[in-house]
Design a protein around this motif. Structure first.
Motif, PDB file in Angstrom:
ATOM      1  N   SER A  63     -83.104  25.287   4.796  1.00 35.28           N
ATOM      2  CA  SER A  63     -83.271  25.719   6.185  1.00 35.28           C
ATOM      3  C   SER A  63     -84.286  26.862   6.299  1.00 35.28           C
ATOM      4  O   SER A  63     -84.862  27.088   7.362  1.00 35.28           O
ATOM      5  CB  SER A  63     -81.931  26.166   6.776  1.00 35.28           C
ATOM      6  N   ALA A  64     -84.508  27.585   5.214  1.00 40.31           N
ATOM      7  CA  ALA A  64     -85.465  28.689   5.214  1.00 40.31           C
ATOM      8  C   ALA A  64     -86.868  28.247   4.811  1.00 40.31           C
ATOM      9  O   ALA A  64     -87.855  28.865   5.208  1.00 40.31           O
ATOM     10  CB  ALA A  64     -84.996  29.790   4.265  1.00 40.31           C
ATOM     11  N   LEU A  65     -86.960  27.161   4.029  1.00 39.11           N
ATOM     12  CA  LEU A  65     -88.263  26.695   3.540  1.00 39.11           C
ATOM     13  C   LEU A  65     -88.187  25.194   3.287  1.00 39.11           C
ATOM     14  O   LEU A  65     -87.631  24.749   2.290  1.00 39.11           O
ATOM     15  CB  LEU A  65     -88.627  27.433   2.248  1.00 39.11           C
ATOM     16  N   SER A  66     -88.750  24.440   4.212  1.00 37.11           N
ATOM     17  CA  SER A  66     -88.691  22.980   4.113  1.00 37.11           C
ATOM     18  C   SER A  66     -89.677  22.451   3.080  1.00 37.11           C
ATOM     19  O   SER A  66     -90.563  23.177   2.613  1.00 37.11           O
ATOM     20  CB  SER A  66     -89.007  22.364   5.477  1.00 37.11           C
ATOM     21  N   GLY A  67     -89.545  21.188   2.757  1.00 37.43           N
ATOM     22  CA  GLY A  67     -90.480  20.540   1.853  1.00 37.43           C
ATOM     23  C   GLY A  67     -91.895  20.543   2.415  1.00 37.43           C
ATOM     24  O   GLY A  67     -92.865  20.698   1.666  1.00 37.43           O
ATOM     25  N   GLU A  68     -92.019  20.397   3.714  1.00 37.14           N
ATOM     26  CA  GLU A  68     -93.344  20.453   4.359  1.00 37.14           C
ATOM     27  C   GLU A  68     -93.967  21.831   4.191  1.00 37.14           C
ATOM     28  O   GLU A  68     -95.166  21.953   3.942  1.00 37.14           O
ATOM     29  CB  GLU A  68     -93.221  20.109   5.845  1.00 37.14           C
ATOM     30  N   ASP A  69     -93.146  22.866   4.362  1.00 28.44           N
ATOM     31  CA  ASP A  69     -93.639  24.235   4.171  1.00 28.44           C
ATOM     32  C   ASP A  69     -94.133  24.438   2.740  1.00 28.44           C
ATOM     33  O   ASP A  69     -95.217  24.969   2.515  1.00 28.44           O
ATOM     34  CB  ASP A  69     -92.537  25.263   4.453  1.00 28.44           C
ATOM     35  N   ARG A  70     -93.336  23.990   1.785  1.00 30.94           N
ATOM     36  CA  ARG A  70     -93.713  24.138   0.376  1.00 30.94           C
ATOM     37  C   ARG A  70     -95.031  23.431   0.082  1.00 30.94           C
ATOM     38  O   ARG A  70     -95.882  23.964  -0.620  1.00 30.94           O
ATOM     39  CB  ARG A  70     -92.620  23.584  -0.529  1.00 30.94           C
ATOM     40  N   ALA A  71     -95.197  22.233   0.640  1.00 32.14           N
ATOM     41  CA  ALA A  71     -96.433  21.464   0.439  1.00 32.14           C
ATOM     42  C   ALA A  71     -97.639  22.183   1.040  1.00 32.14           C
ATOM     43  O   ALA A  71     -98.758  22.031   0.551  1.00 32.14           O
ATOM     44  CB  ALA A  71     -96.290  20.066   1.036  1.00 32.14           C
ATOM     45  N   ALA A  72     -97.409  22.976   2.085  1.00 27.77           N
ATOM     46  CA  ALA A  72     -98.488  23.724   2.739  1.00 27.77           C
ATOM     47  C   ALA A  72     -98.764  25.063   2.061  1.00 27.77           C
ATOM     48  O   ALA A  72     -99.618  25.824   2.516  1.00 27.77           O
ATOM     49  CB  ALA A  72     -98.147  23.941   4.213  1.00 27.77           C
ATOM     50  N   GLY A  73     -98.039  25.377   0.970  1.00 24.00           N
ATOM     51  CA  GLY A  73     -98.273  26.626   0.248  1.00 24.00           C
ATOM     52  C   GLY A  73     -97.457  27.794   0.747  1.00 24.00           C
ATOM     53  O   GLY A  73     -97.683  28.934   0.343  1.00 24.00           O
ATOM     54  N   VAL A  74     -96.499  27.546   1.623  1.00 28.78           N
ATOM     55  CA  VAL A  74     -95.661  28.622   2.141  1.00 28.78           C
ATOM     56  C   VAL A  74     -94.601  28.969   1.088  1.00 28.78           C
ATOM     57  O   VAL A  74     -94.026  28.086   0.464  1.00 28.78           O
ATOM     58  CB  VAL A  74     -94.990  28.214   3.474  1.00 28.78           C
ATOM     59  N   VAL A  75     -94.359  30.263   0.900  1.00 23.79           N
ATOM     60  CA  VAL A  75     -93.359  30.743  -0.048  1.00 23.79           C
ATOM     61  C   VAL A  75     -92.463  31.767   0.633  1.00 23.79           C
ATOM     62  O   VAL A  75     -92.826  32.351   1.650  1.00 23.79           O
ATOM     63  CB  VAL A  75     -93.995  31.378  -1.309  1.00 23.79           C
ATOM     64  N   LEU A  76     -91.304  31.982   0.036  1.00 23.32           N
ATOM     65  CA  LEU A  76     -90.441  33.093   0.431  1.00 23.32           C
ATOM     66  C   LEU A  76     -90.717  34.208  -0.558  1.00 23.32           C
ATOM     67  O   LEU A  76     -90.437  34.094  -1.752  1.00 23.32           O
ATOM     68  CB  LEU A  76     -88.969  32.690   0.389  1.00 23.32           C
TER      69      LEU A  76
END
Length: 119
Positions: A63-76
């Motif tokens: 809920s904090a970091l979706s698979g789409e976010d990860r694919a876009a280079g987004v990190v926590l």
């Protein structure tokens, strides 16, 4: 030791082995908006523009970091540990800022831990 680059601030921060992006930034006398520090809220999100990070087995809530976010280079940043020199970009609403300028100068100094250098 790796280097964390924050291009909008024109800042470079050394990162200790196993240290998270958030910890390195705070150690360097800066802060920004973050929340739980456990990978559950997603408030500390940033985008990796160059380099790589790892969560080293740490739990990240979907809920904090979706698979789409990860694919876009987004990190926590509270959980992401650099595995190379890394360039990270925060959204303007993160309000990255210097809070303790003296700490930044100390964090930017490389201190040798080799016994031969201490003799």
């Amino acid at each position: 030791m790796y280097t964390l680059r924050l291009p909008r601030l024109n800042v470079q921060v050394p990162v200790k082995p196993g240290e998270t992006v958030l910890s390195a930034i705070c150690r360097a006398g800066m802060t920004y908006t973050y929340g739980c520090r456990r990978g559950g809220c997603g408030v500390c999100r940033a985008t990796v523009r160059a380099g790589s990070t790892s969560y080293e087995g740490k739990v990240i809530a979907e809920s904090a970091l979706s698979g789409e976010d990860r694919a876009a280079g987004v990190v926590l940043t509270c959980r992401a540990c650099p595995t190379s020199d890394v360039t990270v970009e925060f959204a303007p609403e993160s309000k990255v800022r210097m809070t303790v300028p003296m700490a930044f100068s100390m964090a930017s100094t490389t201190i040798s831990t080799s016994p031969a250098d201490r003799a």
